[in-house]
Design an enzyme around this catalytic site. Structure first.
Site, PDB file in Angstrom:
ATOM      1  N   THR A  34       0.833  -1.193   0.000  1.00 34.60           N
ATOM      2  CA  THR A  34       0.000   0.000   0.000  1.00 34.60           C
ATOM      3  C   THR A  34       0.868   1.244   0.000  1.00 34.60           C
ATOM      4  OG1 THR A  34      -0.099   0.232   2.409  1.00 34.60           O
ATOM      5  CG2 THR A  34      -1.738  -1.229   1.375  1.00 34.60           C
ATOM      6  N   GLU A  35       0.314   2.324  -0.530  1.00 37.62           N
ATOM      7  CA  GLU A  35       0.970   3.634  -0.473  1.00 37.62           C
ATOM      8  C   GLU A  35      -0.083   4.688  -0.156  1.00 37.62           C
ATOM      9  OE1 GLU A  35       4.094   4.291  -0.554  1.00 37.62           O
ATOM     10  OE2 GLU A  35       5.040   2.529  -1.480  1.00 37.62           O
ATOM     11  N   VAL A  36       0.014   5.265   1.010  1.00 38.72           N
ATOM     12  CA  VAL A  36      -0.874   6.339   1.452  1.00 38.72           C
ATOM     13  C   VAL A  36      -0.147   7.669   1.271  1.00 38.72           C
ATOM     14  CG1 VAL A  36      -2.002   7.330   3.482  1.00 38.72           C
ATOM     15  CG2 VAL A  36      -2.134   4.895   3.068  1.00 38.72           C
TER      16      VAL A  36
END
Length: 307
Positions: free
Chosen positions: A270-272
């Site tokens: 994931t990349e927030v």
């Protein structure tokens, strides 16, 4: 963008004394023990706390996982990792928040192993690298030079577990451009040409096992709580071609990424984006939790269909 970094000579890779200069400039900004270990301890009523190693830097950092108390070999095993890049705060606290809010619910279907903060020195100093200027998330391979990766690899090897799913929780922040990308270029004696920072949440799948429907299910769940990053004018994110809305692929194994550390068929990173105008720490943590929930719901349904 300015590619000049105050350490080293442009075009020449760092020598050991440059790495020591970089390390000597780092300071602690927050406490791994107060902010992370304390929350791990709060979860030990419902989950087993296991120390799998110690990082022996200027300060000693114990490394912990939390796992299901009642292990059931008939259930699939899932792995959740955070804080491989210690400065990516929501990955650490997203993993812990998931366990606090939903851990017992999903433990009914899965055996859970959660490593919330693989790089505690990076957490304290808000760094992507470890003290030796090594990126742990390019170091998940045999004889790893990064103790953070090597300790976790050894734990997994000793456990002899197979996994159905692995989700690795990360962030992309504005400091990638102000600090990390210039530092990386300086360390390697290169010039950085990619300054793109996606404005929102996105996923990085594994090119060897991309699982587009799995990635899509995660994106759909995350959309309920935060914005998905649009592609740039080249239909790319961080210089990589878009596979589907909010998803790009890397070869996680070849690059030594944490998402390539197991043989799980369902993996994603994931990349927030915490620096968006509408982003808050709570919103970013919610995005990480939603990603875990979406991933588990998908593989849980798949597992029921197989049975």
């Amino acid at each position: 963008m300015n590619n000049i970094y105050p350490i080293g000579t442009p075009g020449e890779p760092w020598q050991q004394h440059h790495k020591e200069m970089w390390f000597s400039s780092q300071v602690s900004h927050r406490s791994y023990f107060n902010e992370v270990v304390s929350k791990i301890d709060e979860l030990t009523e419902n989950f087993d706390k296991v120390q799998y190693g110690t990082l022996d830097y200027a300060q000693r950092f114990p490394l912990f996982i939390l796992k299901s108390k009642v292990w059931d070999n008939t259930k699939p095993n899932v792995l959740i990792t955070g804080g491989v890049h210690g400065y990516e705060t929501s990955g650490v606290h997203g993993a812990l928040d998931f366990l606090a809010r939903f851990g017992k619910e999903y433990e009914a279907k899965f055996n859970l192993i959660v490593a919330p903060c693989i790089s505690p020195w990076g957490y304290e100093t808000i760094n992507r690298w470890n003290p030796n200027a090594i990126d742990p998330n390019r170091s998940f391979y045999s004889n790893s030079p990064a103790p953070e990766a090597a300790s976790f690899i050894k734990y997994l090897a000793d456990s002899e577990l197979s996994f159905l799913m692995h989700i690795d929780l990360h962030e992309t922040t504005d400091t990638d451009n102000s600090e990390f990308r210039p530092a990386l270029a300086a360390r390697d004696g290169k010039v950085n040409h990619n300054w793109n920072i996606p404005d929102g949440f996105y996923l990085v799948g594994h090119t060897q096992k991309p699982q587009p429907e799995f990635q899509k299910a995660i994106i759909e769940e995350v959309q309920k709580v935060t914005t998905i990053a649009p592609a740039d004018s080249n239909n790319e994110l961080i210089g990589v071609a878009l596979e589907q809305f909010g998803v790009i692929n890397y070869d996680g194994t070849k690059l030594g990424l944490c998402m390539g550390v197991t043989n799980a068929p369902y993996v994603t990173t994931t990349e927030v984006y915490p620096d968006g105008e509408l982003s808050t720490p709570e919103n970013c943590i919610a995005g990480q939790v939603a990603a875990i929930v979406g991933a588990l719901n998908y593989v849980g349904q798949l597992n029921r269909e197989v049975q």
